[in-house]
Design a protein around this motif. Sequence first.
Motif, PDB file in Angstrom:
ATOM      1  N   ASP A 106       0.810  -1.225   0.000  1.00  0.00           N
ATOM      2  CA  ASP A 106       0.000   0.000   0.000  1.00  0.00           C
ATOM      3  C   ASP A 106       0.843   1.275   0.000  1.00  0.00           C
ATOM      4  O   ASP A 106       0.328   2.352  -0.292  1.00  0.00           O
ATOM      5  CB  ASP A 106      -0.974   0.002   1.172  1.00  0.00           C
ATOM      6  N   GLN A 110       0.796   4.655  -6.851  1.00  0.00           N
ATOM      7  CA  GLN A 110      -0.255   4.127  -7.724  1.00  0.00           C
ATOM      8  C   GLN A 110      -0.006   4.456  -9.200  1.00  0.00           C
ATOM      9  O   GLN A 110      -0.613   3.840 -10.070  1.00  0.00           O
ATOM     10  CB  GLN A 110      -1.623   4.679  -7.293  1.00  0.00           C
ATOM     11  N   ARG A 126       0.156  -4.993 -10.768  1.00  0.00           N
ATOM     12  CA  ARG A 126      -0.488  -3.823 -11.361  1.00  0.00           C
ATOM     13  C   ARG A 126       0.310  -3.410 -12.595  1.00  0.00           C
ATOM     14  O   ARG A 126       1.521  -3.205 -12.511  1.00  0.00           O
ATOM     15  CB  ARG A 126      -0.539  -2.674 -10.348  1.00  0.00           C
TER      16      ARG A 126
END
Length: 167
Positions: A106, A110, A126
């Motif tokens: 986390d 992103q 991702r």
Amino acid sequence: MRARFVSATPSEPAPPPRDGRQSAAALLVARGTRRLLRRLDFASVTELPLLSGRRADIVALSAGAELLIVEVKSSVADYRADHKWRDYRAHCDQLYFAVPASMPLDIMPQDAGLIVADAYGAAILREAPRHKVAPATRRAVVTRFAQAAAHRLHALSDPDAAGAEAF
């Protein structure tokens, strides 16, 4: 005078170039990540000097000249101490982080791809956003990639060659 040929033993792969900055954990993450990249039909080199003067942990090149840069982070402290990775975007089509499974995911940005790896393999958790690198930059990075790979191969068969340690 007869030519001598040196052959590598398949059971003893050549180690990646080491400059003493990589931890043992980072080297294992890089190894697993490079195995993944190879399965995805990318060739890769480690510790590639870029035009900016930065040195990318892993640069991968596809047959179509797509460029990926993978920044290896072996711990939270390693991630927090180093923010130069933002500079790598100008040198690649996709930017990834590769981390061990023990890393808290986390905290990873992103706006970059994410790979989890160990010494034996890796998985993309991702995908990285795509952004085309400028054509002149692509050509320069591909040329550096090719030269580094060729010089490293030469150094395997002729470790005493002038400049072998530079790549």
